[in-house]
Design a protein around this motif. Sequence first.
Motif, PDB file in Angstrom:
ATOM      1  N   GLN A   1       0.741  -1.190  -0.042  1.00  0.00           N
ATOM      2  CA  GLN A   1      -0.066   0.011  -0.024  1.00  0.00           C
ATOM      3  C   GLN A   1       0.904   1.179   0.119  1.00  0.00           C
ATOM      4  O   GLN A   1       2.056   1.187   0.416  1.00  0.00           O
ATOM      5  CB  GLN A   1      -1.045  -0.053   1.020  1.00  0.00           C
ATOM      6  N   LYS A   2       0.106   2.212  -0.705  1.00  0.00           N
ATOM      7  CA  LYS A   2       1.220   3.520  -0.455  1.00  0.00           C
ATOM      8  C   LYS A   2       0.039   4.764  -0.210  1.00  0.00           C
ATOM      9  O   LYS A   2      -1.098   4.691  -0.639  1.00  0.00           O
ATOM     10  CB  LYS A   2       1.875   3.730  -1.840  1.00  0.00           C
ATOM     11  N   ILE A   3       0.456   5.681   0.366  1.00  0.00           N
ATOM     12  CA  ILE A   3      -0.252   7.040   0.438  1.00  0.00           C
ATOM     13  C   ILE A   3       0.889   8.207   0.139  1.00  0.00           C
ATOM     14  O   ILE A   3       1.818   8.512   0.603  1.00  0.00           O
ATOM     15  CB  ILE A   3      -0.437   7.206   1.966  1.00  0.00           C
ATOM     16  N   ILE A   4       0.489   8.813  -1.067  1.00  0.00           N
ATOM     17  CA  ILE A   4       1.309   9.827  -1.459  1.00  0.00           C
ATOM     18  C   ILE A   4       0.870  11.255  -1.359  1.00  0.00           C
ATOM     19  O   ILE A   4      -0.640  11.584  -1.658  1.00  0.00           O
ATOM     20  CB  ILE A   4       1.565   9.507  -3.164  1.00  0.00           C
ATOM     21  N   ILE A   5       1.338  11.873  -0.704  1.00  0.00           N
ATOM     22  CA  ILE A   5       0.541  13.375  -0.181  1.00  0.00           C
ATOM     23  C   ILE A   5       1.562  14.550  -0.601  1.00  0.00           C
ATOM     24  O   ILE A   5       2.776  14.669  -0.305  1.00  0.00           O
ATOM     25  CB  ILE A   5       0.454  13.391   1.559  1.00  0.00           C
ATOM     26  N   ASN A   6       1.119  15.397  -1.451  1.00  0.00           N
ATOM     27  CA  ASN A   6       1.656  16.710  -1.921  1.00  0.00           C
ATOM     28  C   ASN A   6       1.312  17.565  -0.879  1.00  0.00           C
ATOM     29  O   ASN A   6       0.252  18.053  -1.110  1.00  0.00           O
ATOM     30  CB  ASN A   6       1.393  16.719  -3.258  1.00  0.00           C
ATOM     31  N   LEU A   7       2.221  18.204  -0.195  1.00  0.00           N
ATOM     32  CA  LEU A   7       2.037  19.139   0.719  1.00  0.00           C
ATOM     33  C   LEU A   7       2.022  20.568   0.294  1.00  0.00           C
ATOM     34  O   LEU A   7       1.733  21.656   1.014  1.00  0.00           O
ATOM     35  CB  LEU A   7       3.077  19.111   1.898  1.00  0.00           C
ATOM     36  N   GLU A   8       2.083  20.727  -1.072  1.00  0.00           N
ATOM     37  CA  GLU A   8       1.696  22.090  -1.758  1.00  0.00           C
ATOM     38  C   GLU A   8       0.219  22.198  -1.837  1.00  0.00           C
ATOM     39  O   GLU A   8      -0.094  23.505  -1.875  1.00  0.00           O
ATOM     40  CB  GLU A   8       2.338  22.247  -3.096  1.00  0.00           C
ATOM     41  N   GLU A   9      -0.467  21.045  -1.635  1.00  0.00           N
ATOM     42  CA  GLU A   9      -1.917  21.390  -1.344  1.00  0.00           C
ATOM     43  C   GLU A   9      -2.524  21.714   0.144  1.00  0.00           C
ATOM     44  O   GLU A   9      -2.018  20.976   0.942  1.00  0.00           O
ATOM     45  CB  GLU A   9      -2.531  20.370  -2.093  1.00  0.00           C
ATOM     46  N   THR A  10      -3.277  22.855  -0.094  1.00  0.00           N
ATOM     47  CA  THR A  10      -3.889  23.332   1.269  1.00  0.00           C
ATOM     48  C   THR A  10      -4.349  22.412   1.821  1.00  0.00           C
ATOM     49  O   THR A  10      -4.122  22.002   3.391  1.00  0.00           O
ATOM     50  CB  THR A  10      -4.778  24.585   0.976  1.00  0.00           C
ATOM     51  N   ASP A  11      -5.500  21.514   1.321  1.00  0.00           N
ATOM     52  CA  ASP A  11      -6.139  20.546   2.117  1.00  0.00           C
ATOM     53  C   ASP A  11      -5.315  19.459   2.686  1.00  0.00           C
ATOM     54  O   ASP A  11      -5.306  18.903   3.712  1.00  0.00           O
ATOM     55  CB  ASP A  11      -7.124  19.661   0.911  1.00  0.00           C
ATOM     56  N   ASN A  12      -4.157  18.976   2.080  1.00  0.00           N
ATOM     57  CA  ASN A  12      -3.150  18.233   2.590  1.00  0.00           C
ATOM     58  C   ASN A  12      -2.417  18.673   3.830  1.00  0.00           C
ATOM     59  O   ASN A  12      -2.191  17.901   4.621  1.00  0.00           O
ATOM     60  CB  ASN A  12      -2.154  17.650   1.582  1.00  0.00           C
ATOM     61  N   ARG A  13      -2.098  19.868   3.558  1.00  0.00           N
ATOM     62  CA  ARG A  13      -1.245  20.600   4.651  1.00  0.00           C
ATOM     63  C   ARG A  13      -2.191  20.615   6.000  1.00  0.00           C
ATOM     64  O   ARG A  13      -1.608  20.429   7.325  1.00  0.00           O
ATOM     65  CB  ARG A  13      -0.828  21.989   4.592  1.00  0.00           C
ATOM     66  N   LYS A  14      -3.508  20.748   5.817  1.00  0.00           N
ATOM     67  CA  LYS A  14      -4.412  20.778   7.006  1.00  0.00           C
ATOM     68  C   LYS A  14      -4.609  19.559   7.701  1.00  0.00           C
ATOM     69  O   LYS A  14      -4.618  19.412   8.984  1.00  0.00           O
ATOM     70  CB  LYS A  14      -5.853  21.168   6.340  1.00  0.00           C
ATOM     71  N   ILE A  15      -4.361  18.458   7.130  1.00  0.00           N
ATOM     72  CA  ILE A  15      -4.222  17.288   7.834  1.00  0.00           C
ATOM     73  C   ILE A  15      -3.404  17.089   8.935  1.00  0.00           C
ATOM     74  O   ILE A  15      -3.673  16.416   9.868  1.00  0.00           O
ATOM     75  CB  ILE A  15      -3.901  16.048   6.870  1.00  0.00           C
ATOM     76  N   PHE A  16      -2.102  17.683   8.696  1.00  0.00           N
ATOM     77  CA  PHE A  16      -1.064  17.859   9.609  1.00  0.00           C
ATOM     78  C   PHE A  16      -0.964  18.974  10.590  1.00  0.00           C
ATOM     79  O   PHE A  16      -0.530  18.983  11.622  1.00  0.00           O
ATOM     80  CB  PHE A  16       0.356  17.524   8.953  1.00  0.00           C
ATOM     81  N   ASP A  17      -1.723  20.104  10.260  1.00  0.00           N
ATOM     82  CA  ASP A  17      -1.918  21.191  11.057  1.00  0.00           C
ATOM     83  C   ASP A  17      -2.795  21.303  12.190  1.00  0.00           C
ATOM     84  O   ASP A  17      -2.697  21.907  13.165  1.00  0.00           O
ATOM     85  CB  ASP A  17      -2.212  22.611  10.078  1.00  0.00           C
ATOM     86  N   GLN A  18      -3.860  20.294  12.144  1.00  0.00           N
ATOM     87  CA  GLN A  18      -4.833  20.523  12.974  1.00  0.00           C
ATOM     88  C   GLN A  18      -4.446  19.579  14.303  1.00  0.00           C
ATOM     89  O   GLN A  18      -5.312  19.600  15.150  1.00  0.00           O
ATOM     90  CB  GLN A  18      -6.061  19.755  12.314  1.00  0.00           C
ATOM     91  N   THR A  19      -3.497  18.704  14.324  1.00  0.00           N
ATOM     92  CA  THR A  19      -3.235  17.846  15.370  1.00  0.00           C
ATOM     93  C   THR A  19      -1.760  17.420  15.235  1.00  0.00           C
ATOM     94  O   THR A  19      -1.248  17.358  14.364  1.00  0.00           O
ATOM     95  CB  THR A  19      -4.246  16.522  15.264  1.00  0.00           C
ATOM     96  N   ASP A  20      -1.257  17.003  16.536  1.00  0.00           N
ATOM     97  CA  ASP A  20      -0.162  16.541  16.733  1.00  0.00           C
ATOM     98  C   ASP A  20      -0.288  14.698  16.975  1.00  0.00           C
ATOM     99  O   ASP A  20       0.737  14.278  17.033  1.00  0.00           O
ATOM    100  CB  ASP A  20       0.593  16.974  18.074  1.00  0.00           C
TER     101      ASP A  20
END
Length: 452
Positions: free
Chosen positions: A46-65
């Motif tokens: 399995q793979k999860i590829i996240i492009n952190l230039e995209e705002t929605d993807n950054r929010k996933i990491f900004d909302q919680t530790d």
Amino acid sequence: MVFKRHLVEKLKEWKSSTERKPLILRGARQVGKTTLITEFSKFYRQKIIINLEETDNRKIFDQTDDVHQILENLFFINGLNSGYIEDTLLFLDEIQEAPKAIQLLRYFFEYLPQLHVIAAGSLLEFALKDVKSFPVGRVEFLYIHPLNFTEYLMANEKEMAIKQLNHIPIKSFAHNELMRIFNRYLIIGGMPEIIKKEIQGKMLGDLVKTYEGIWMTYANDFEKYASNNTIKSVSRHLMSNTPYFIDQRIKFQNFGKSDYKSREVSQVFRRLSESQIIRLVYPTTSVEPPIIPDYRKSPKLQFLDIGILNHLLEIQGQMLSIEDLSGFYRGSLIPQIIFQELISMNHLTNHIPKFWVRTKNQSSSEVDLVQIAHGKMIPIEIKSGKSGKLKSLHQFIEACDHPYAMRIYGGEFFIEKTQTPKGKPFLLMSLPYYLGTKLHDYLSYFVQNYNI
């Protein structure tokens, strides 16, 4: 089109390691980071590829530790089975856009060690200033560079050429063909997008926009992180003028006939060097290991890619009709490509090779490159002249305690016993310049098999 890269073997070692940490893949833009890891992800269930230039993807990491919550969210969004976490790759691309994600890598290491995490980014040095707590000791690094000559041969499916390149010593019948192919590589360089288009049949004139686009991306990225208008202005000046100083050692004060101060220019140069776009290469004055750079002395400049440099100098068209490029453009291109080839083989650190200068006052003695082999510092001249004219190399040999020296040039491979003007005997190995990626192998072969 996917290229075979030497770095894949390092990634496989990382994947199977019992002491694996989250991996940060570092390198300039457009050297193939995303393509490499996307291809490597095929080794996982399995793979999860996240492009952190995209705002929605950054929010996933900004909302919680809470990395468990983040991972649960990512598994849900991607429709993956959480039972296969140990065979899942999480790839965080363009991580320089998300300082919070960089910070959270330590928690992936501490709380989810079974998950395989790779992050990739460019200009990370600038992004790190916004990271509240960098995960020191909890991440590891690998460095990726433009394709080197061996990778270029693989991209062009030159299997017989690769076989001969790997044969030590090189057989004489392979010289002309390897020289011909290398000269093409020397003209266009190793940027993946350029090589891809060449393989697709694009002519050199068709690649101008691609070269220009890559360089403008670097310029715009670098300017974006400028801390003030002066630094932004100096950045523009250096990006425009550095190509014309590749054949000389530079001074920071008033660089390029400007009014900029040494402190301003050195600050921008060091940032360019850290970002791997234009590196500062410092000399050493010692003739024995270790190779310690002398930062008080004037450095040289090393470009990320020879093809981009040729484009900026507008010399690619002239190069097409020349069989031996060792003396072209005042002989400054071959040292550039040799350094580029050596840097391309170093994936574990951002190490930059060094050259040698004599410490004697008013001395202009300079050896183009020094390398360590079997505990000996070997002087290496990069030129087309005959062995009898290697003045600086002779001075190095006179001062060192071993008999080994190398010349990189446009001719065939051979080893000869010769002597300095003062009569000290030594062994000189002449190496054709298409063997840059094999330089360490040849030095080892040389020292192990030959002696006075």
